[in-house]
Structure formats: structure tokens, C-alpha cells
Scaffold this active site. Structure first.
Site, mmCIF file in Angstrom:
data_model
loop_
_atom_site.group_PDB
_atom_site.id
_atom_site.type_symbol
_atom_site.label_atom_id
_atom_site.label_comp_id
_atom_site.label_asym_id
_atom_site.label_seq_id
_atom_site.Cartn_x
_atom_site.Cartn_y
_atom_site.Cartn_z
ATOM 1 N N HIS A 79 0.846 -1.202 0.000
ATOM 2 C CA HIS A 79 0.000 0.000 0.000
ATOM 3 C C HIS A 79 0.876 1.245 0.000
ATOM 4 C CE1 HIS A 79 -2.897 3.052 1.157
ATOM 5 N NE2 HIS A 79 -2.166 3.321 2.228
ATOM 6 N N ASP A 108 6.195 22.170 -26.298
ATOM 7 C CA ASP A 108 6.210 20.798 -25.759
ATOM 8 C C ASP A 108 7.255 20.748 -24.656
ATOM 9 O OD1 ASP A 108 6.234 17.954 -25.357
ATOM 10 O OD2 ASP A 108 5.394 17.753 -27.364
ATOM 11 N N TRP A 144 7.092 0.198 3.820
ATOM 12 C CA TRP A 144 7.520 1.010 2.663
ATOM 13 C C TRP A 144 8.879 1.647 2.938
ATOM 14 C CZ3 TRP A 144 8.523 6.237 1.557
ATOM 15 C CH2 TRP A 144 8.353 7.132 2.609
ATOM 16 N N SER A 172 13.062 6.580 -13.902
ATOM 17 C CA SER A 172 11.969 7.314 -14.517
ATOM 18 C C SER A 172 11.815 8.701 -13.890
ATOM 19 C CB SER A 172 10.680 6.505 -14.368
ATOM 20 O OG SER A 172 9.560 7.318 -14.514
ATOM 21 N N SER A 173 11.856 8.760 -12.555
ATOM 22 C CA SER A 173 11.700 10.051 -11.888
ATOM 23 C C SER A 173 12.832 11.002 -12.222
ATOM 24 C CB SER A 173 11.699 9.891 -10.367
ATOM 25 O OG SER A 173 10.576 9.229 -9.956
ATOM 26 N N HIS A 256 13.004 12.107 3.794
ATOM 27 C CA HIS A 256 12.326 13.343 4.175
ATOM 28 C C HIS A 256 12.139 14.291 3.000
ATOM 29 C CE1 HIS A 256 10.339 16.210 6.549
ATOM 30 N NE2 HIS A 256 11.052 17.105 5.879
ATOM 31 N N GLU A 258 11.710 13.408 0.126
ATOM 32 C CA GLU A 258 10.654 12.745 -0.634
ATOM 33 C C GLU A 258 9.262 13.196 -0.182
ATOM 34 O OE1 GLU A 258 10.246 10.829 -3.172
ATOM 35 O OE2 GLU A 258 8.207 10.094 -2.816
ATOM 36 N N TYR A 260 8.434 16.000 0.885
ATOM 37 C CA TYR A 260 8.193 17.339 0.330
ATOM 38 C C TYR A 260 8.025 17.293 -1.171
ATOM 39 C CZ TYR A 260 8.142 19.408 4.740
ATOM 40 O OH TYR A 260 7.737 19.719 5.994
ATOM 41 N N SER A 271 -2.261 27.151 -4.976
ATOM 42 C CA SER A 271 -1.935 28.558 -5.219
ATOM 43 C C SER A 271 -2.482 29.030 -6.559
ATOM 44 C CB SER A 271 -0.426 28.782 -5.198
ATOM 45 O OG SER A 271 0.101 28.403 -3.949
ATOM 46 N N HIS A 305 14.691 13.288 12.240
ATOM 47 C CA HIS A 305 13.497 13.291 13.097
ATOM 48 C C HIS A 305 12.692 12.005 12.925
ATOM 49 C CE1 HIS A 305 11.374 15.723 9.695
ATOM 50 N NE2 HIS A 305 11.116 14.450 9.539
ATOM 51 N N HIS A 306 13.036 11.214 11.932
ATOM 52 C CA HIS A 306 12.404 9.897 11.816
ATOM 53 C C HIS A 306 13.134 8.856 12.662
ATOM 54 C CE1 HIS A 306 9.760 11.082 8.510
ATOM 55 N NE2 HIS A 306 10.761 11.867 8.140
ATOM 56 N N THR A 331 6.237 27.018 6.137
ATOM 57 C CA THR A 331 4.943 26.386 5.873
ATOM 58 C C THR A 331 3.820 27.293 6.351
ATOM 59 O OG1 THR A 331 6.067 24.298 6.309
ATOM 60 C CG2 THR A 331 3.682 24.218 6.070
ATOM 61 N N LYS A 334 3.009 30.081 3.988
ATOM 62 C CA LYS A 334 2.144 29.667 2.884
ATOM 63 C C LYS A 334 0.686 29.641 3.309
ATOM 64 C CE LYS A 334 5.126 27.243 -0.099
ATOM 65 N NZ LYS A 334 4.509 27.834 -1.272
ATOM 66 N N ARG A 453 1.643 0.821 14.921
ATOM 67 C CA ARG A 453 1.269 0.711 13.519
ATOM 68 C C ARG A 453 1.734 -0.622 12.949
ATOM 69 N NH1 ARG A 453 5.653 4.802 10.588
ATOM 70 N NH2 ARG A 453 4.718 3.966 8.718
HETATM 71 C C1 HEM Z 1 5.301 21.098 9.676
HETATM 72 C C2 HEM Z 1 5.715 20.140 8.943
HETATM 73 C C3 HEM Z 1 6.064 18.730 9.389
HETATM 74 C C4 HEM Z 1 6.683 18.291 10.522
HETATM 75 C C5 HEM Z 1 7.190 19.128 11.661
HETATM 76 C C6 HEM Z 1 6.779 16.845 10.418
HETATM 77 C C7 HEM Z 1 7.358 16.017 11.372
HETATM 78 C C8 HEM Z 1 7.406 14.643 11.304
HETATM 79 C C9 HEM Z 1 8.062 13.780 12.247
HETATM 80 C C10 HEM Z 1 8.827 14.252 13.473
HETATM 81 C C11 HEM Z 1 7.892 12.497 11.845
HETATM 82 C C12 HEM Z 1 8.440 11.234 12.500
HETATM 83 C C13 HEM Z 1 7.450 10.589 13.379
HETATM 84 C C14 HEM Z 1 7.884 9.245 13.880
HETATM 85 O O1 HEM Z 1 8.123 8.336 13.053
HETATM 86 O O2 HEM Z 1 7.978 9.079 15.099
HETATM 87 C C15 HEM Z 1 7.110 12.546 10.640
HETATM 88 C C16 HEM Z 1 6.721 11.424 9.931
HETATM 89 C C17 HEM Z 1 6.206 11.486 8.653
HETATM 90 N N1 HEM Z 1 5.856 12.627 7.963
HETATM 91 FE FE1 HEM Z 1 5.945 14.534 8.666
HETATM 92 N N2 HEM Z 1 6.194 16.434 9.271
HETATM 93 C C18 HEM Z 1 5.767 17.558 8.607
HETATM 94 C C19 HEM Z 1 5.154 17.603 7.376
HETATM 95 C C20 HEM Z 1 4.985 16.512 6.562
HETATM 96 C C21 HEM Z 1 4.560 16.571 5.195
HETATM 97 C C22 HEM Z 1 4.221 17.833 4.440
HETATM 98 C C23 HEM Z 1 4.542 15.309 4.749
HETATM 99 C C24 HEM Z 1 4.161 14.745 3.389
HETATM 100 C C25 HEM Z 1 3.475 15.316 2.501
HETATM 101 C C26 HEM Z 1 4.930 14.445 5.821
HETATM 102 C C27 HEM Z 1 5.009 13.076 5.712
HETATM 103 C C28 HEM Z 1 5.448 12.250 6.709
HETATM 104 C C29 HEM Z 1 5.525 10.818 6.590
HETATM 105 C C30 HEM Z 1 5.164 9.997 5.346
HETATM 106 C C31 HEM Z 1 5.977 10.329 7.809
HETATM 107 C C32 HEM Z 1 6.118 8.887 8.261
HETATM 108 C C33 HEM Z 1 7.147 8.098 7.589
HETATM 109 C C34 HEM Z 1 7.089 6.670 8.113
HETATM 110 O O3 HEM Z 1 7.643 6.395 9.176
HETATM 111 O O4 HEM Z 1 6.475 5.827 7.435
HETATM 112 N N3 HEM Z 1 5.193 15.203 6.917
HETATM 113 N N4 HEM Z 1 6.826 13.852 10.318
HETATM 114 CU CU LIG Z 2 10.393 13.838 7.779
#
Ligand code: HEM
Ligand SMILES: [Cu+2]
Lengths: 533, 182
Positions: A79, A108, A144, A172-173, A256, A258, A260, A271, A305-306, A331, A334, A453
Site C-alpha cells: 500500500h 512541448d 515502505w 523514470s523520476s 524526508h 521525498e 516534500y 496557489s 526526526h524519523h 509552511t 504559505k 502501527r
Molecule cells: C510542519 C511540517 C512537518 C513536521 C514538523 C513533520 C514532522 C514529522 C516527524 C517528526 C515524523 C516522524 C514521526 C515518527 O516516526 O515518530 C514525521 C513522519 C512522517 N511525515 Fe511529517 N512532518 C511535517 C510535514 C509533513 C509533510 C508535508 C509530509 C508529506 C506530505 C509528511 C510526511 C510524513 C511521513 C510519510 C511520515 C512517516 C514516515 C514513516 O515512518 O512511514 N510530513 N513527520
Molecule cells: Cu520527515
């Protein structure tokens, strides 16, 4: 203007689309390729959606009822992979293909044949990935994020197909992003300055640079896995002098930025849409450009932070905590700009606007839970719980996915020449909006209460919220059939769209006829006032 | 904005992509260097020569020994003593016991890790079985020596040091260069 257009059309007589299937296989036309990307991504969206519904069906009640745990974890893995790499990213590339040349007044994409190639790689990559379900050992089952050694030593034999799949879609990307950068920087209509470009073009330019910088790192990390698995190296194997934590650093250095990559083009889309339906110019155009660049830059220096729970020294944790919090500032800029654009506008709420307003609100909720997660001691508690799941689904579904839906409704009349059915569009919006919130809001609570999870079963106290969540998921999932129906209906007919389509729309794409002719801007546009949407 | 630029511009961008692929791999040595400098991940340093050192008899530190088998490793593996009380600056010796109960000859590599991680750079090993691989025939056993000194500069808040070894089966990968291992 109309004289120019007729002239264009006259030329087109000789270069219309070919007939039949080969048109699509051999096409180098940016509109055809955009269409291919969008359909591919929609198919992947439905595929990944089915996997999500398998997950939610199993989690409807505590205990194991529908699938085996081994299969459940394949579902969560596939998924995530399909949605990230198969649905969201190709959808944005498809939108870029359709829109960027029209928005900058180019005939083009800069490299049309490479464009064809970067699309046609994808069906192969994802067929290979999906074929693993039918192979011995089953599909990838390591999440994933495919942390080593789960994805190396303990991986099913199909991991090699997964690695090649990632290589292909990475190639591709990269090709896609090179194409977009060259198009934007080299093919703009003469006289169109960078700071005149619509924000969608700006955000895609920055996204393309992000892709160029981090997709090769992803390719690198899977190559290291491949070597560990097949060539007895020990990048991630402590027994051979490597380190599994290294995997996490390399992965999240990609990972990370990614996330964004999946949201910056969405910023560009809303916008474009919000000013149209607020009938005002975008508030703070220049600050939007700078904020986007700041976000892109910061996204490279916050990856750990992950990994707060992976054993980083306290100074490291503090650094990554504050750096992460810093992202909230651009952010926030915006979000304020979008709200200020709507402020005192004469707003109407057609479907694209509904999706965009929902984007602003729900994405902000996701940003706030992100801020909570960036607090180190809090993350010790929340990490790997449903709170993280709620966070990233709020930024990705009502964030990225809603923006894509908004874009489809907004530009579909330009693509097809027909208006979609507004009543059905609004119905689709409300079903999706309710579905998504019912699905993901309760996950904040189960997460805070400690539900981990990626597990097929859970303690009894989580039962009620999970049942609610599953109901929402099925509502959201089935509403997408309505989306498909609306798109097909619009392609086949409907009220004819005007050239401008929307009363308040500005931008070069609205100066050409609807549907957009197969070749547009064969001669560059003169009236560049319109460009700056 | 001339078409001629397009190819060379695209090639330059492709070069960036290739460079970033290299950067991904450059993160590997970079990571090791950072871990070496900071002692992160509890990685301990290289073999040190014995030095005549002043012993800090006024300080006592408890050193705990732990032996683990990595998944799939069948050896018996344990420290001969579980804890020692040491003075910083003095040299000590202890032994780890290993036996190969399996029906084939096997090679093993022990990988150390120190907790708390920030103390790892203060644990010096003058001789360690972990500097080499161990090869044992069926049923063979061995007592493996470890000589160590706790540095006199070890931070004041460190009262207990834990040295954990994980034993990995490397029979299949004998020719892999293991230079980075200690
Ligand atoms: C203010 C902006 C953001 C902050 C401060 C933030 C912070 C964080 C933090 C600290 C984690 C880690 C959590 C953990 O695993 O314990 C996390 C996970 C994640 N964030 Fe954000 N995030 C922000 C915006 C976004 C945006 C814009 C996206 C995507 C469009 C995003 C997608 C994700 C994803 C996919 C994960 C989980 C990845 C995984 O473990 O599978 N975040 N975020
Ligand atoms: Cu992140």
C-alpha cells in the site's frame, strides 16, 4: 489572439495524433504523456486503495479474521509503496506534463523522446513489483521504509524484484525531473521572467531539483541492499562491519525530501486555484516562492526526526528537533498567504475550490501533528504508533491527494473541452471529505493511547475507534468510483467549456481553446501579462 | 532559451544525478568517521598500545560483560565473569568462553557495543578476540582473552560501563574484508 490560434490549428492538420494504440506507445506529445501518467496513477491509486481496504477490513474488529499476519504486512508494505511511488508521484508528473509547457508558453517538453521513455518504464516497474504477490515468499513485507536487516537478511526472495522495481522508477523520476527543469529554464516564451511564472511551475521546478538530488540516493541505498544480499558485502550487516542504523540515515536522507516532493506541487496547485475562485490575485507571490525554496532547503537537514528512537546523542536530537520545527515557519507563511488570498474575496465554491479549501485546513492539521512529533520526548511516546499514521495521512491524503483531485476538476475542462457535472463533483468532494476525516481523525486517539502501527490485531480498548476508522475508509474508497465515473462522463461529453473556463482564471493555459489543441504555442505567446496566474 | 542548449543542460543535470548516487555511497565512510570521532553507536576504538599510566585508585567503575548470539548463531558464548570493578588507568584481563556445538566447522566474528555510548571512547582495548575472527571445529571450545583499560578521563557521571558482544556467523563470508571491525 484568435488569429494566432487559427494559424496554429491550421498547422496542426498535419501533426494530429496518430490513430490506435501505437499513438500512445510512441507518442512524444506532452499532453498524451500527461494523460498516460494520470491514468497510470489513477490505476495505481485504485490498486493501493484496495490494499488499504484489506488492511481496514482486517482491523475492523480485534482478532484475526480475514487475512494472515504475513499477508497483512505485505498489504501495508505494498500500500505504501504503490501510493507513494505509483499514485502520488506519477500524478504530479502527469500534471507537470500537461500544464508546464502550456503555462510557460512552450510547444512541448524539452526532451520529448526521453519523456516517452520515462513514462513507459513505469508500467514495467510496477508490474514487476506487483508480480511478487504470485512468487514464492510473497510480496515485500518490510514496510515502505524497508529498514535493513528486515529487508536484507530477513527479506523474502522477491526483494530482488523490489530492488529492480525501485531502480526503474527512480530512473523514470530522474529523467522526468531533468525534463521538467530543462523545459522550465530553457523553453519559456521569450520575455517570460522567472518571477512571472505561475506558482505551479515554480513549485515543480524546486521539486524537480529535490528529485534530482535524492532519487539517486534512494537508488544508492537499494544498490547497497542488493550487494549485501547477493555479493556478500556488509553495508548494513553488523557481523561484517556494517551498521543497520546507517541504512536509516541513508534512507531518510532520501525519505524526508521525498515527503516534500509529494507536497510542493500540491502547494502550487492550490496557489493556482484559490485566487481563481476568490477572484483576487495570490497574496504574497514572491514570499510563496521564497518559502517554497526555504522548505526545500530545510528538507535536507532534518531527516533524523524519523530516527529519534534509534539512539542518537542528545545534541543530535536537539539539533534535529529545532531544525524540524523551523520548517513550520515557511509552511506557516504559505498557509497565511492562502488565507489572506481568500480574505474579502468574492468566493464561490466549485469543486476545485472545495478541495483546495479542505486542503488548507486539513493539511494544517497534519502540519500541527508533525510539530508534535518533532518534540523529541513526545516522539519517544508517539513513534511507530497510529499517531504517526494519522499525521502523515493528513498531509498526504487531504494534502497531496486532494490537491491532485482539485487539479483534475480545475483543468479537466481545458483538457477535454467539457465541463464536469458540478453536482456530482460536489458529492464526490463531500463523500471524500467526510470519509477521510472519519478514517484518520480517530487514529490520532488510538495512537496517543499507544496502538502500534503495522499490526493486524490490537488490544480491545482500541476496538471502537478502529471500527469507525474502517467505516470511513470504505466510504472514502468507494467514493472514488464516483470520481472515475465523473471523469469518464466529462471525457464523453457535457456542457462545452469556454476558453477561459473559470471566470476568475488567469494564466497562459486559459488563453488557448478548450479542449487544448494537440499542439499549442507553436508560436510563442505575446501577451505575457496573463502568465502570472 | 535556444534549443541547442537543451542537450548539454540535460547532460549536466544527469551528471548531478550521478554525483548524488556517489554521495549516497560516500555517506558510508562519512558515517563511520563520525561514529569514530564521537563514539556514537557504542563502537569502540582501535587496538591501543599498553601505556604506563597513572592509576586513579580513588575511582571505581563497574564493568559489565554481556555476550549475545546474533540470530541463527548456534555457538555457546558467554563471559567467564559477568562484572568487574576496575580503577581507571589500570589494565585488566578477562576471558570469554565460546564453543561450537554444531556439526560443522564455523567462523565467527564478535562485534562490541558499549553503553552508555558516550563512554565508549574511554574504553581502550589492548588485546581483544574481537580484533580477529574465531574459527572452531565441531565441538571445539576456546577461552578468548580481552585486555582493557578504562581511561582516566572517563566522565564523572559514568559509574557503570556495559560491554556487549554480539557473535555473528561469518562462515559464508570469510573472505570479506573486515578491516573496519573491532
Ligand atoms: C510542519 C511540517 C512537518 C513536521 C514538523 C513533520 C514532522 C514529522 C516527524 C517528526 C515524523 C516522524 C514521526 C515518527 O516516526 O515518530 C514525521 C513522519 C512522517 N511525515 Fe511529517 N512532518 C511535517 C510535514 C509533513 C509533510 C508535508 C509530509 C508529506 C506530505 C509528511 C510526511 C510524513 C511521513 C510519510 C511520515 C512517516 C514516515 C514513516 O515512518 O512511514 N510530513 N513527520
Ligand atoms: Cu520527515
Amino acid at each position: 489572439m484568435s488569429a494566432v490560434i487559427e494559424h496554429d490549428n491550421h498547422e496542426d492538420h498535419h501533426h494530429g495524433p496518430d490513430k490506435g494504440l501505437m499513438r500512445w506507445v510512441l507518442t512524444t506529445n506532452h499532453k498524451d504523456i500527461g494523460t498516460l501518467y494520470l491514468w497510470f496513477s489513477f490505476i495505481m491509486f485504485l490498486t493501493g486503495g484496495v490494499f488499504a481496504l484489506v488492511i481496514r477490513a482486517e482491523l475492523f474488529q480485534p482478532g484475526l479474521q480475514i487475512v494472515e499476519p504475513e499477508f497483512f504486512i505485505q498489504m501495508t508494505t505494498m500500500h505504501g509503496l504503490i501510493m507513494v511511488f505509483g499514485a502520488v508521484m506519477p500524478a504530479f508528473v502527469g500534471l507537470a506534463n500537461w500544464l508546464v509547457p502550456m503555462m510557460v508558453g512552450a510547444p512541448d517538453m524539452a526532451l520529448p523522446r526521453m519523456n516517452n521513455f520515462s513514462f513507459w518504464i513505469l508500467p514495467f516497474a510496477f508490474s514487476m513489483l506487483l508480480a511478487t504477490f504470485f512468487m514464492e515468499g510473497g510480496a515485500p513485507n518490510f514496510g515502505w521504509t524497508f529498514y535493513a536487516p528486515l529487508s536484507t537478511e530477513y527479506a523474502p526472495p522477491t526483494v530482488t524484484y523490489f530492488i529492480f522495481g525501485v531502480h526503474l522508477m527512480g530512473a523514470s523520476s530522474i529523467m522526468g525531473s531533468i525534463n521538467i527543469i530543462v523545459t522550465i529554464l530553457n523553453m519559456r516564451a521569450p520575455g517570460l521572467k522567472l518571477m512571472q511564472m505561475p506558482l505551479f511551475v515554480w513549485t515543480w521546478l524546486i521539486t524537480a531539483y529535490l528529485l534530482l538530488a535524492v532519487m539517486p540516493v534512494l537508488a544508492g541505498v537499494v544498490t547497497m541492499m542488493l550487494m549485501d544480499i547477493h555479493f556478500a558485502t556488509a553495508f548494513f550487516d553488523a557481523g561484517g562491519g556494517g551498521d543497520p542504523v546507517l541504512f536509516q540515515h541513508v534512507f531518510w536522507f532520501f525519505g524526508h525530501p521525498e515527503v516534500y516532493i509529494m507536497i510542493l506541487p500540491a502547494f502550487g496547485i492550490v496557489s493556482a486555484i484559490i485566487p481563481t475562485f476568490a477572484r483576487k490575485r495570490l497574496f504574497g507571490y514572491a514570499s510563496m516562492v521564497y518559502a517554497t525554496s526555504a522548505i526545500a532547503f530545510l528538507s535536507f537537514i532534518v531527516w533524523a526526526h524519523h530516527m529519534f528512537t534509534a539512539g542518537i546523542p542528545i545534541t543530535g536530537e536537539m539539533y534535529f528537533m529545532y531544525a524540524t520545527m523551523l520548517i513550520a515557519i515557511p509552511t506557516g507563511v504559505k498557509v497565511f498567504n492562502w488565507v489572506a488570498t481568500m480574505w474579502k474575496g468574492s468566493m464561490t465554491f466549485e469543486t476545485p475550490m472545495l478541495f483546495s479549501v479542505a486542503f488548507v485546513i486539513l493539511f494544517t492539521i497534519g502540519g500541527l501533528s508533525g510539530l508534535m512529533l518533532s518534540i523529541v520526548p513526545a516522539d519517544f511516546q508517539y513513534h511507530d504508533t497510529y499517531f504517526v499514521v494519522a499525521h502523515f495521512h493528513y498531509v498526504l491524503v487531504p494534502g497531496a491527494v486532494f490537491s491532485i483531485m482539485a487539479a483534475v476538476y480545475y483543468w479537466l475542462p481545458k483538457w477535454t473541452g467539457n465541463m464536469y457535472n458540478e453536482a456530482l463533483g460536489k458529492t464526490h468532494f463531500w463523500l471524500s471529505f467526510i470519509g477521510i476525516n472519519v478514517t484518520f481523525f480517530p487514529q490520532h486517539f488510538t495512537g496517543l493511547a499507544g496502538m502500534p502501527r503495522r499490526i493486524p490485531d490490537y488490544a480491545l480498548q482500541f476496538a471502537d475507534y478502529n471500527m469507525i476508522s474502517s467505516c470511513g475508509a470504505f466510504l472514502f474508497g468507494f467514493s472514488q468510483i464516483l470520481f472515475l465515473f465523473i471523469i469518464l462522463q466529462t471525457i464523453r461529453g457535457g456542457k462545452k467549456a469556454t476558453d477561459q473556463v473559470w471566470e476568475g482564471a488567469h494564466g497562459l493555459e486559459w488563453t488557448i481553446p478548450s479542449p487544448a489543441p494537440y499542439h499549442s504555442f507553436s508560436t510563442p505567446p505575446k501577451n505575457l501579462e496573463e502568465a502570472h496566474g | 532559451m535556444k534549443q541547442g542548449n537543451t542537450t548539454s543542460f540535460a547532460l549536466k543535470l544527469a551528471a548531478v544525478a550521478i554525483g548524488m548516487f556517489g554521495f549516497g555511497f560516500a555517506m558510508v565512510p562519512l558515517y563511520d568517521v563520525i561514529c569514530d570521532i564521537t563514539g556514537l553507536n557504542g563502537k569502540t576504538g582501535d587496538q591501543v598500545a599498553t601505556t604506563e599510566d597513572v592509576v586513579a585508585t580513588d575511582r571505581e567503575i563497574k564493568v559489565q560483560f554481556i555476550a549475545n548470539n546474533n540470530a541463527g548463531m548456534s555457538w555457546e558464548f558467554r563471559p567467564t565473569v559477568r562484572t568487574m570493578t576496575v580503577h581507571p588507568g589500570a589494565s585488566y584481563r578477562t576471558d570469554f568462553f565460546a564453543r561450537n556445538p554444531s556439526s560443522k566447522s564455523m567462523t565467527a566474528q564478535a562485534v562490541p557495543s558499549v553503553t552508555p555510548y558516550y563512554a565508549s571512547r574511554y574504553l581502550h582495548k589492548t588485546e581483544c578476540f574481537c580484533f580477529e575472527q574465531q574459527q572452531l571445529a565441531t565441538g571445539e571450545s576456546i577461552e578468548m582473552p580481552l585486555h582493557f583499560i578504562v581511561d582516566r578521563d572517563v566522565p564523572d557521571d559514568v559509574h557503570t560501563l556495559t560491554l556487549a558482544y554480539t557473535l555473528f556467523d561469518v562462515t559464508e563470508q570469510e573472505d570479506v574484508a573486515l578491516a573496519r571491525l573491532h
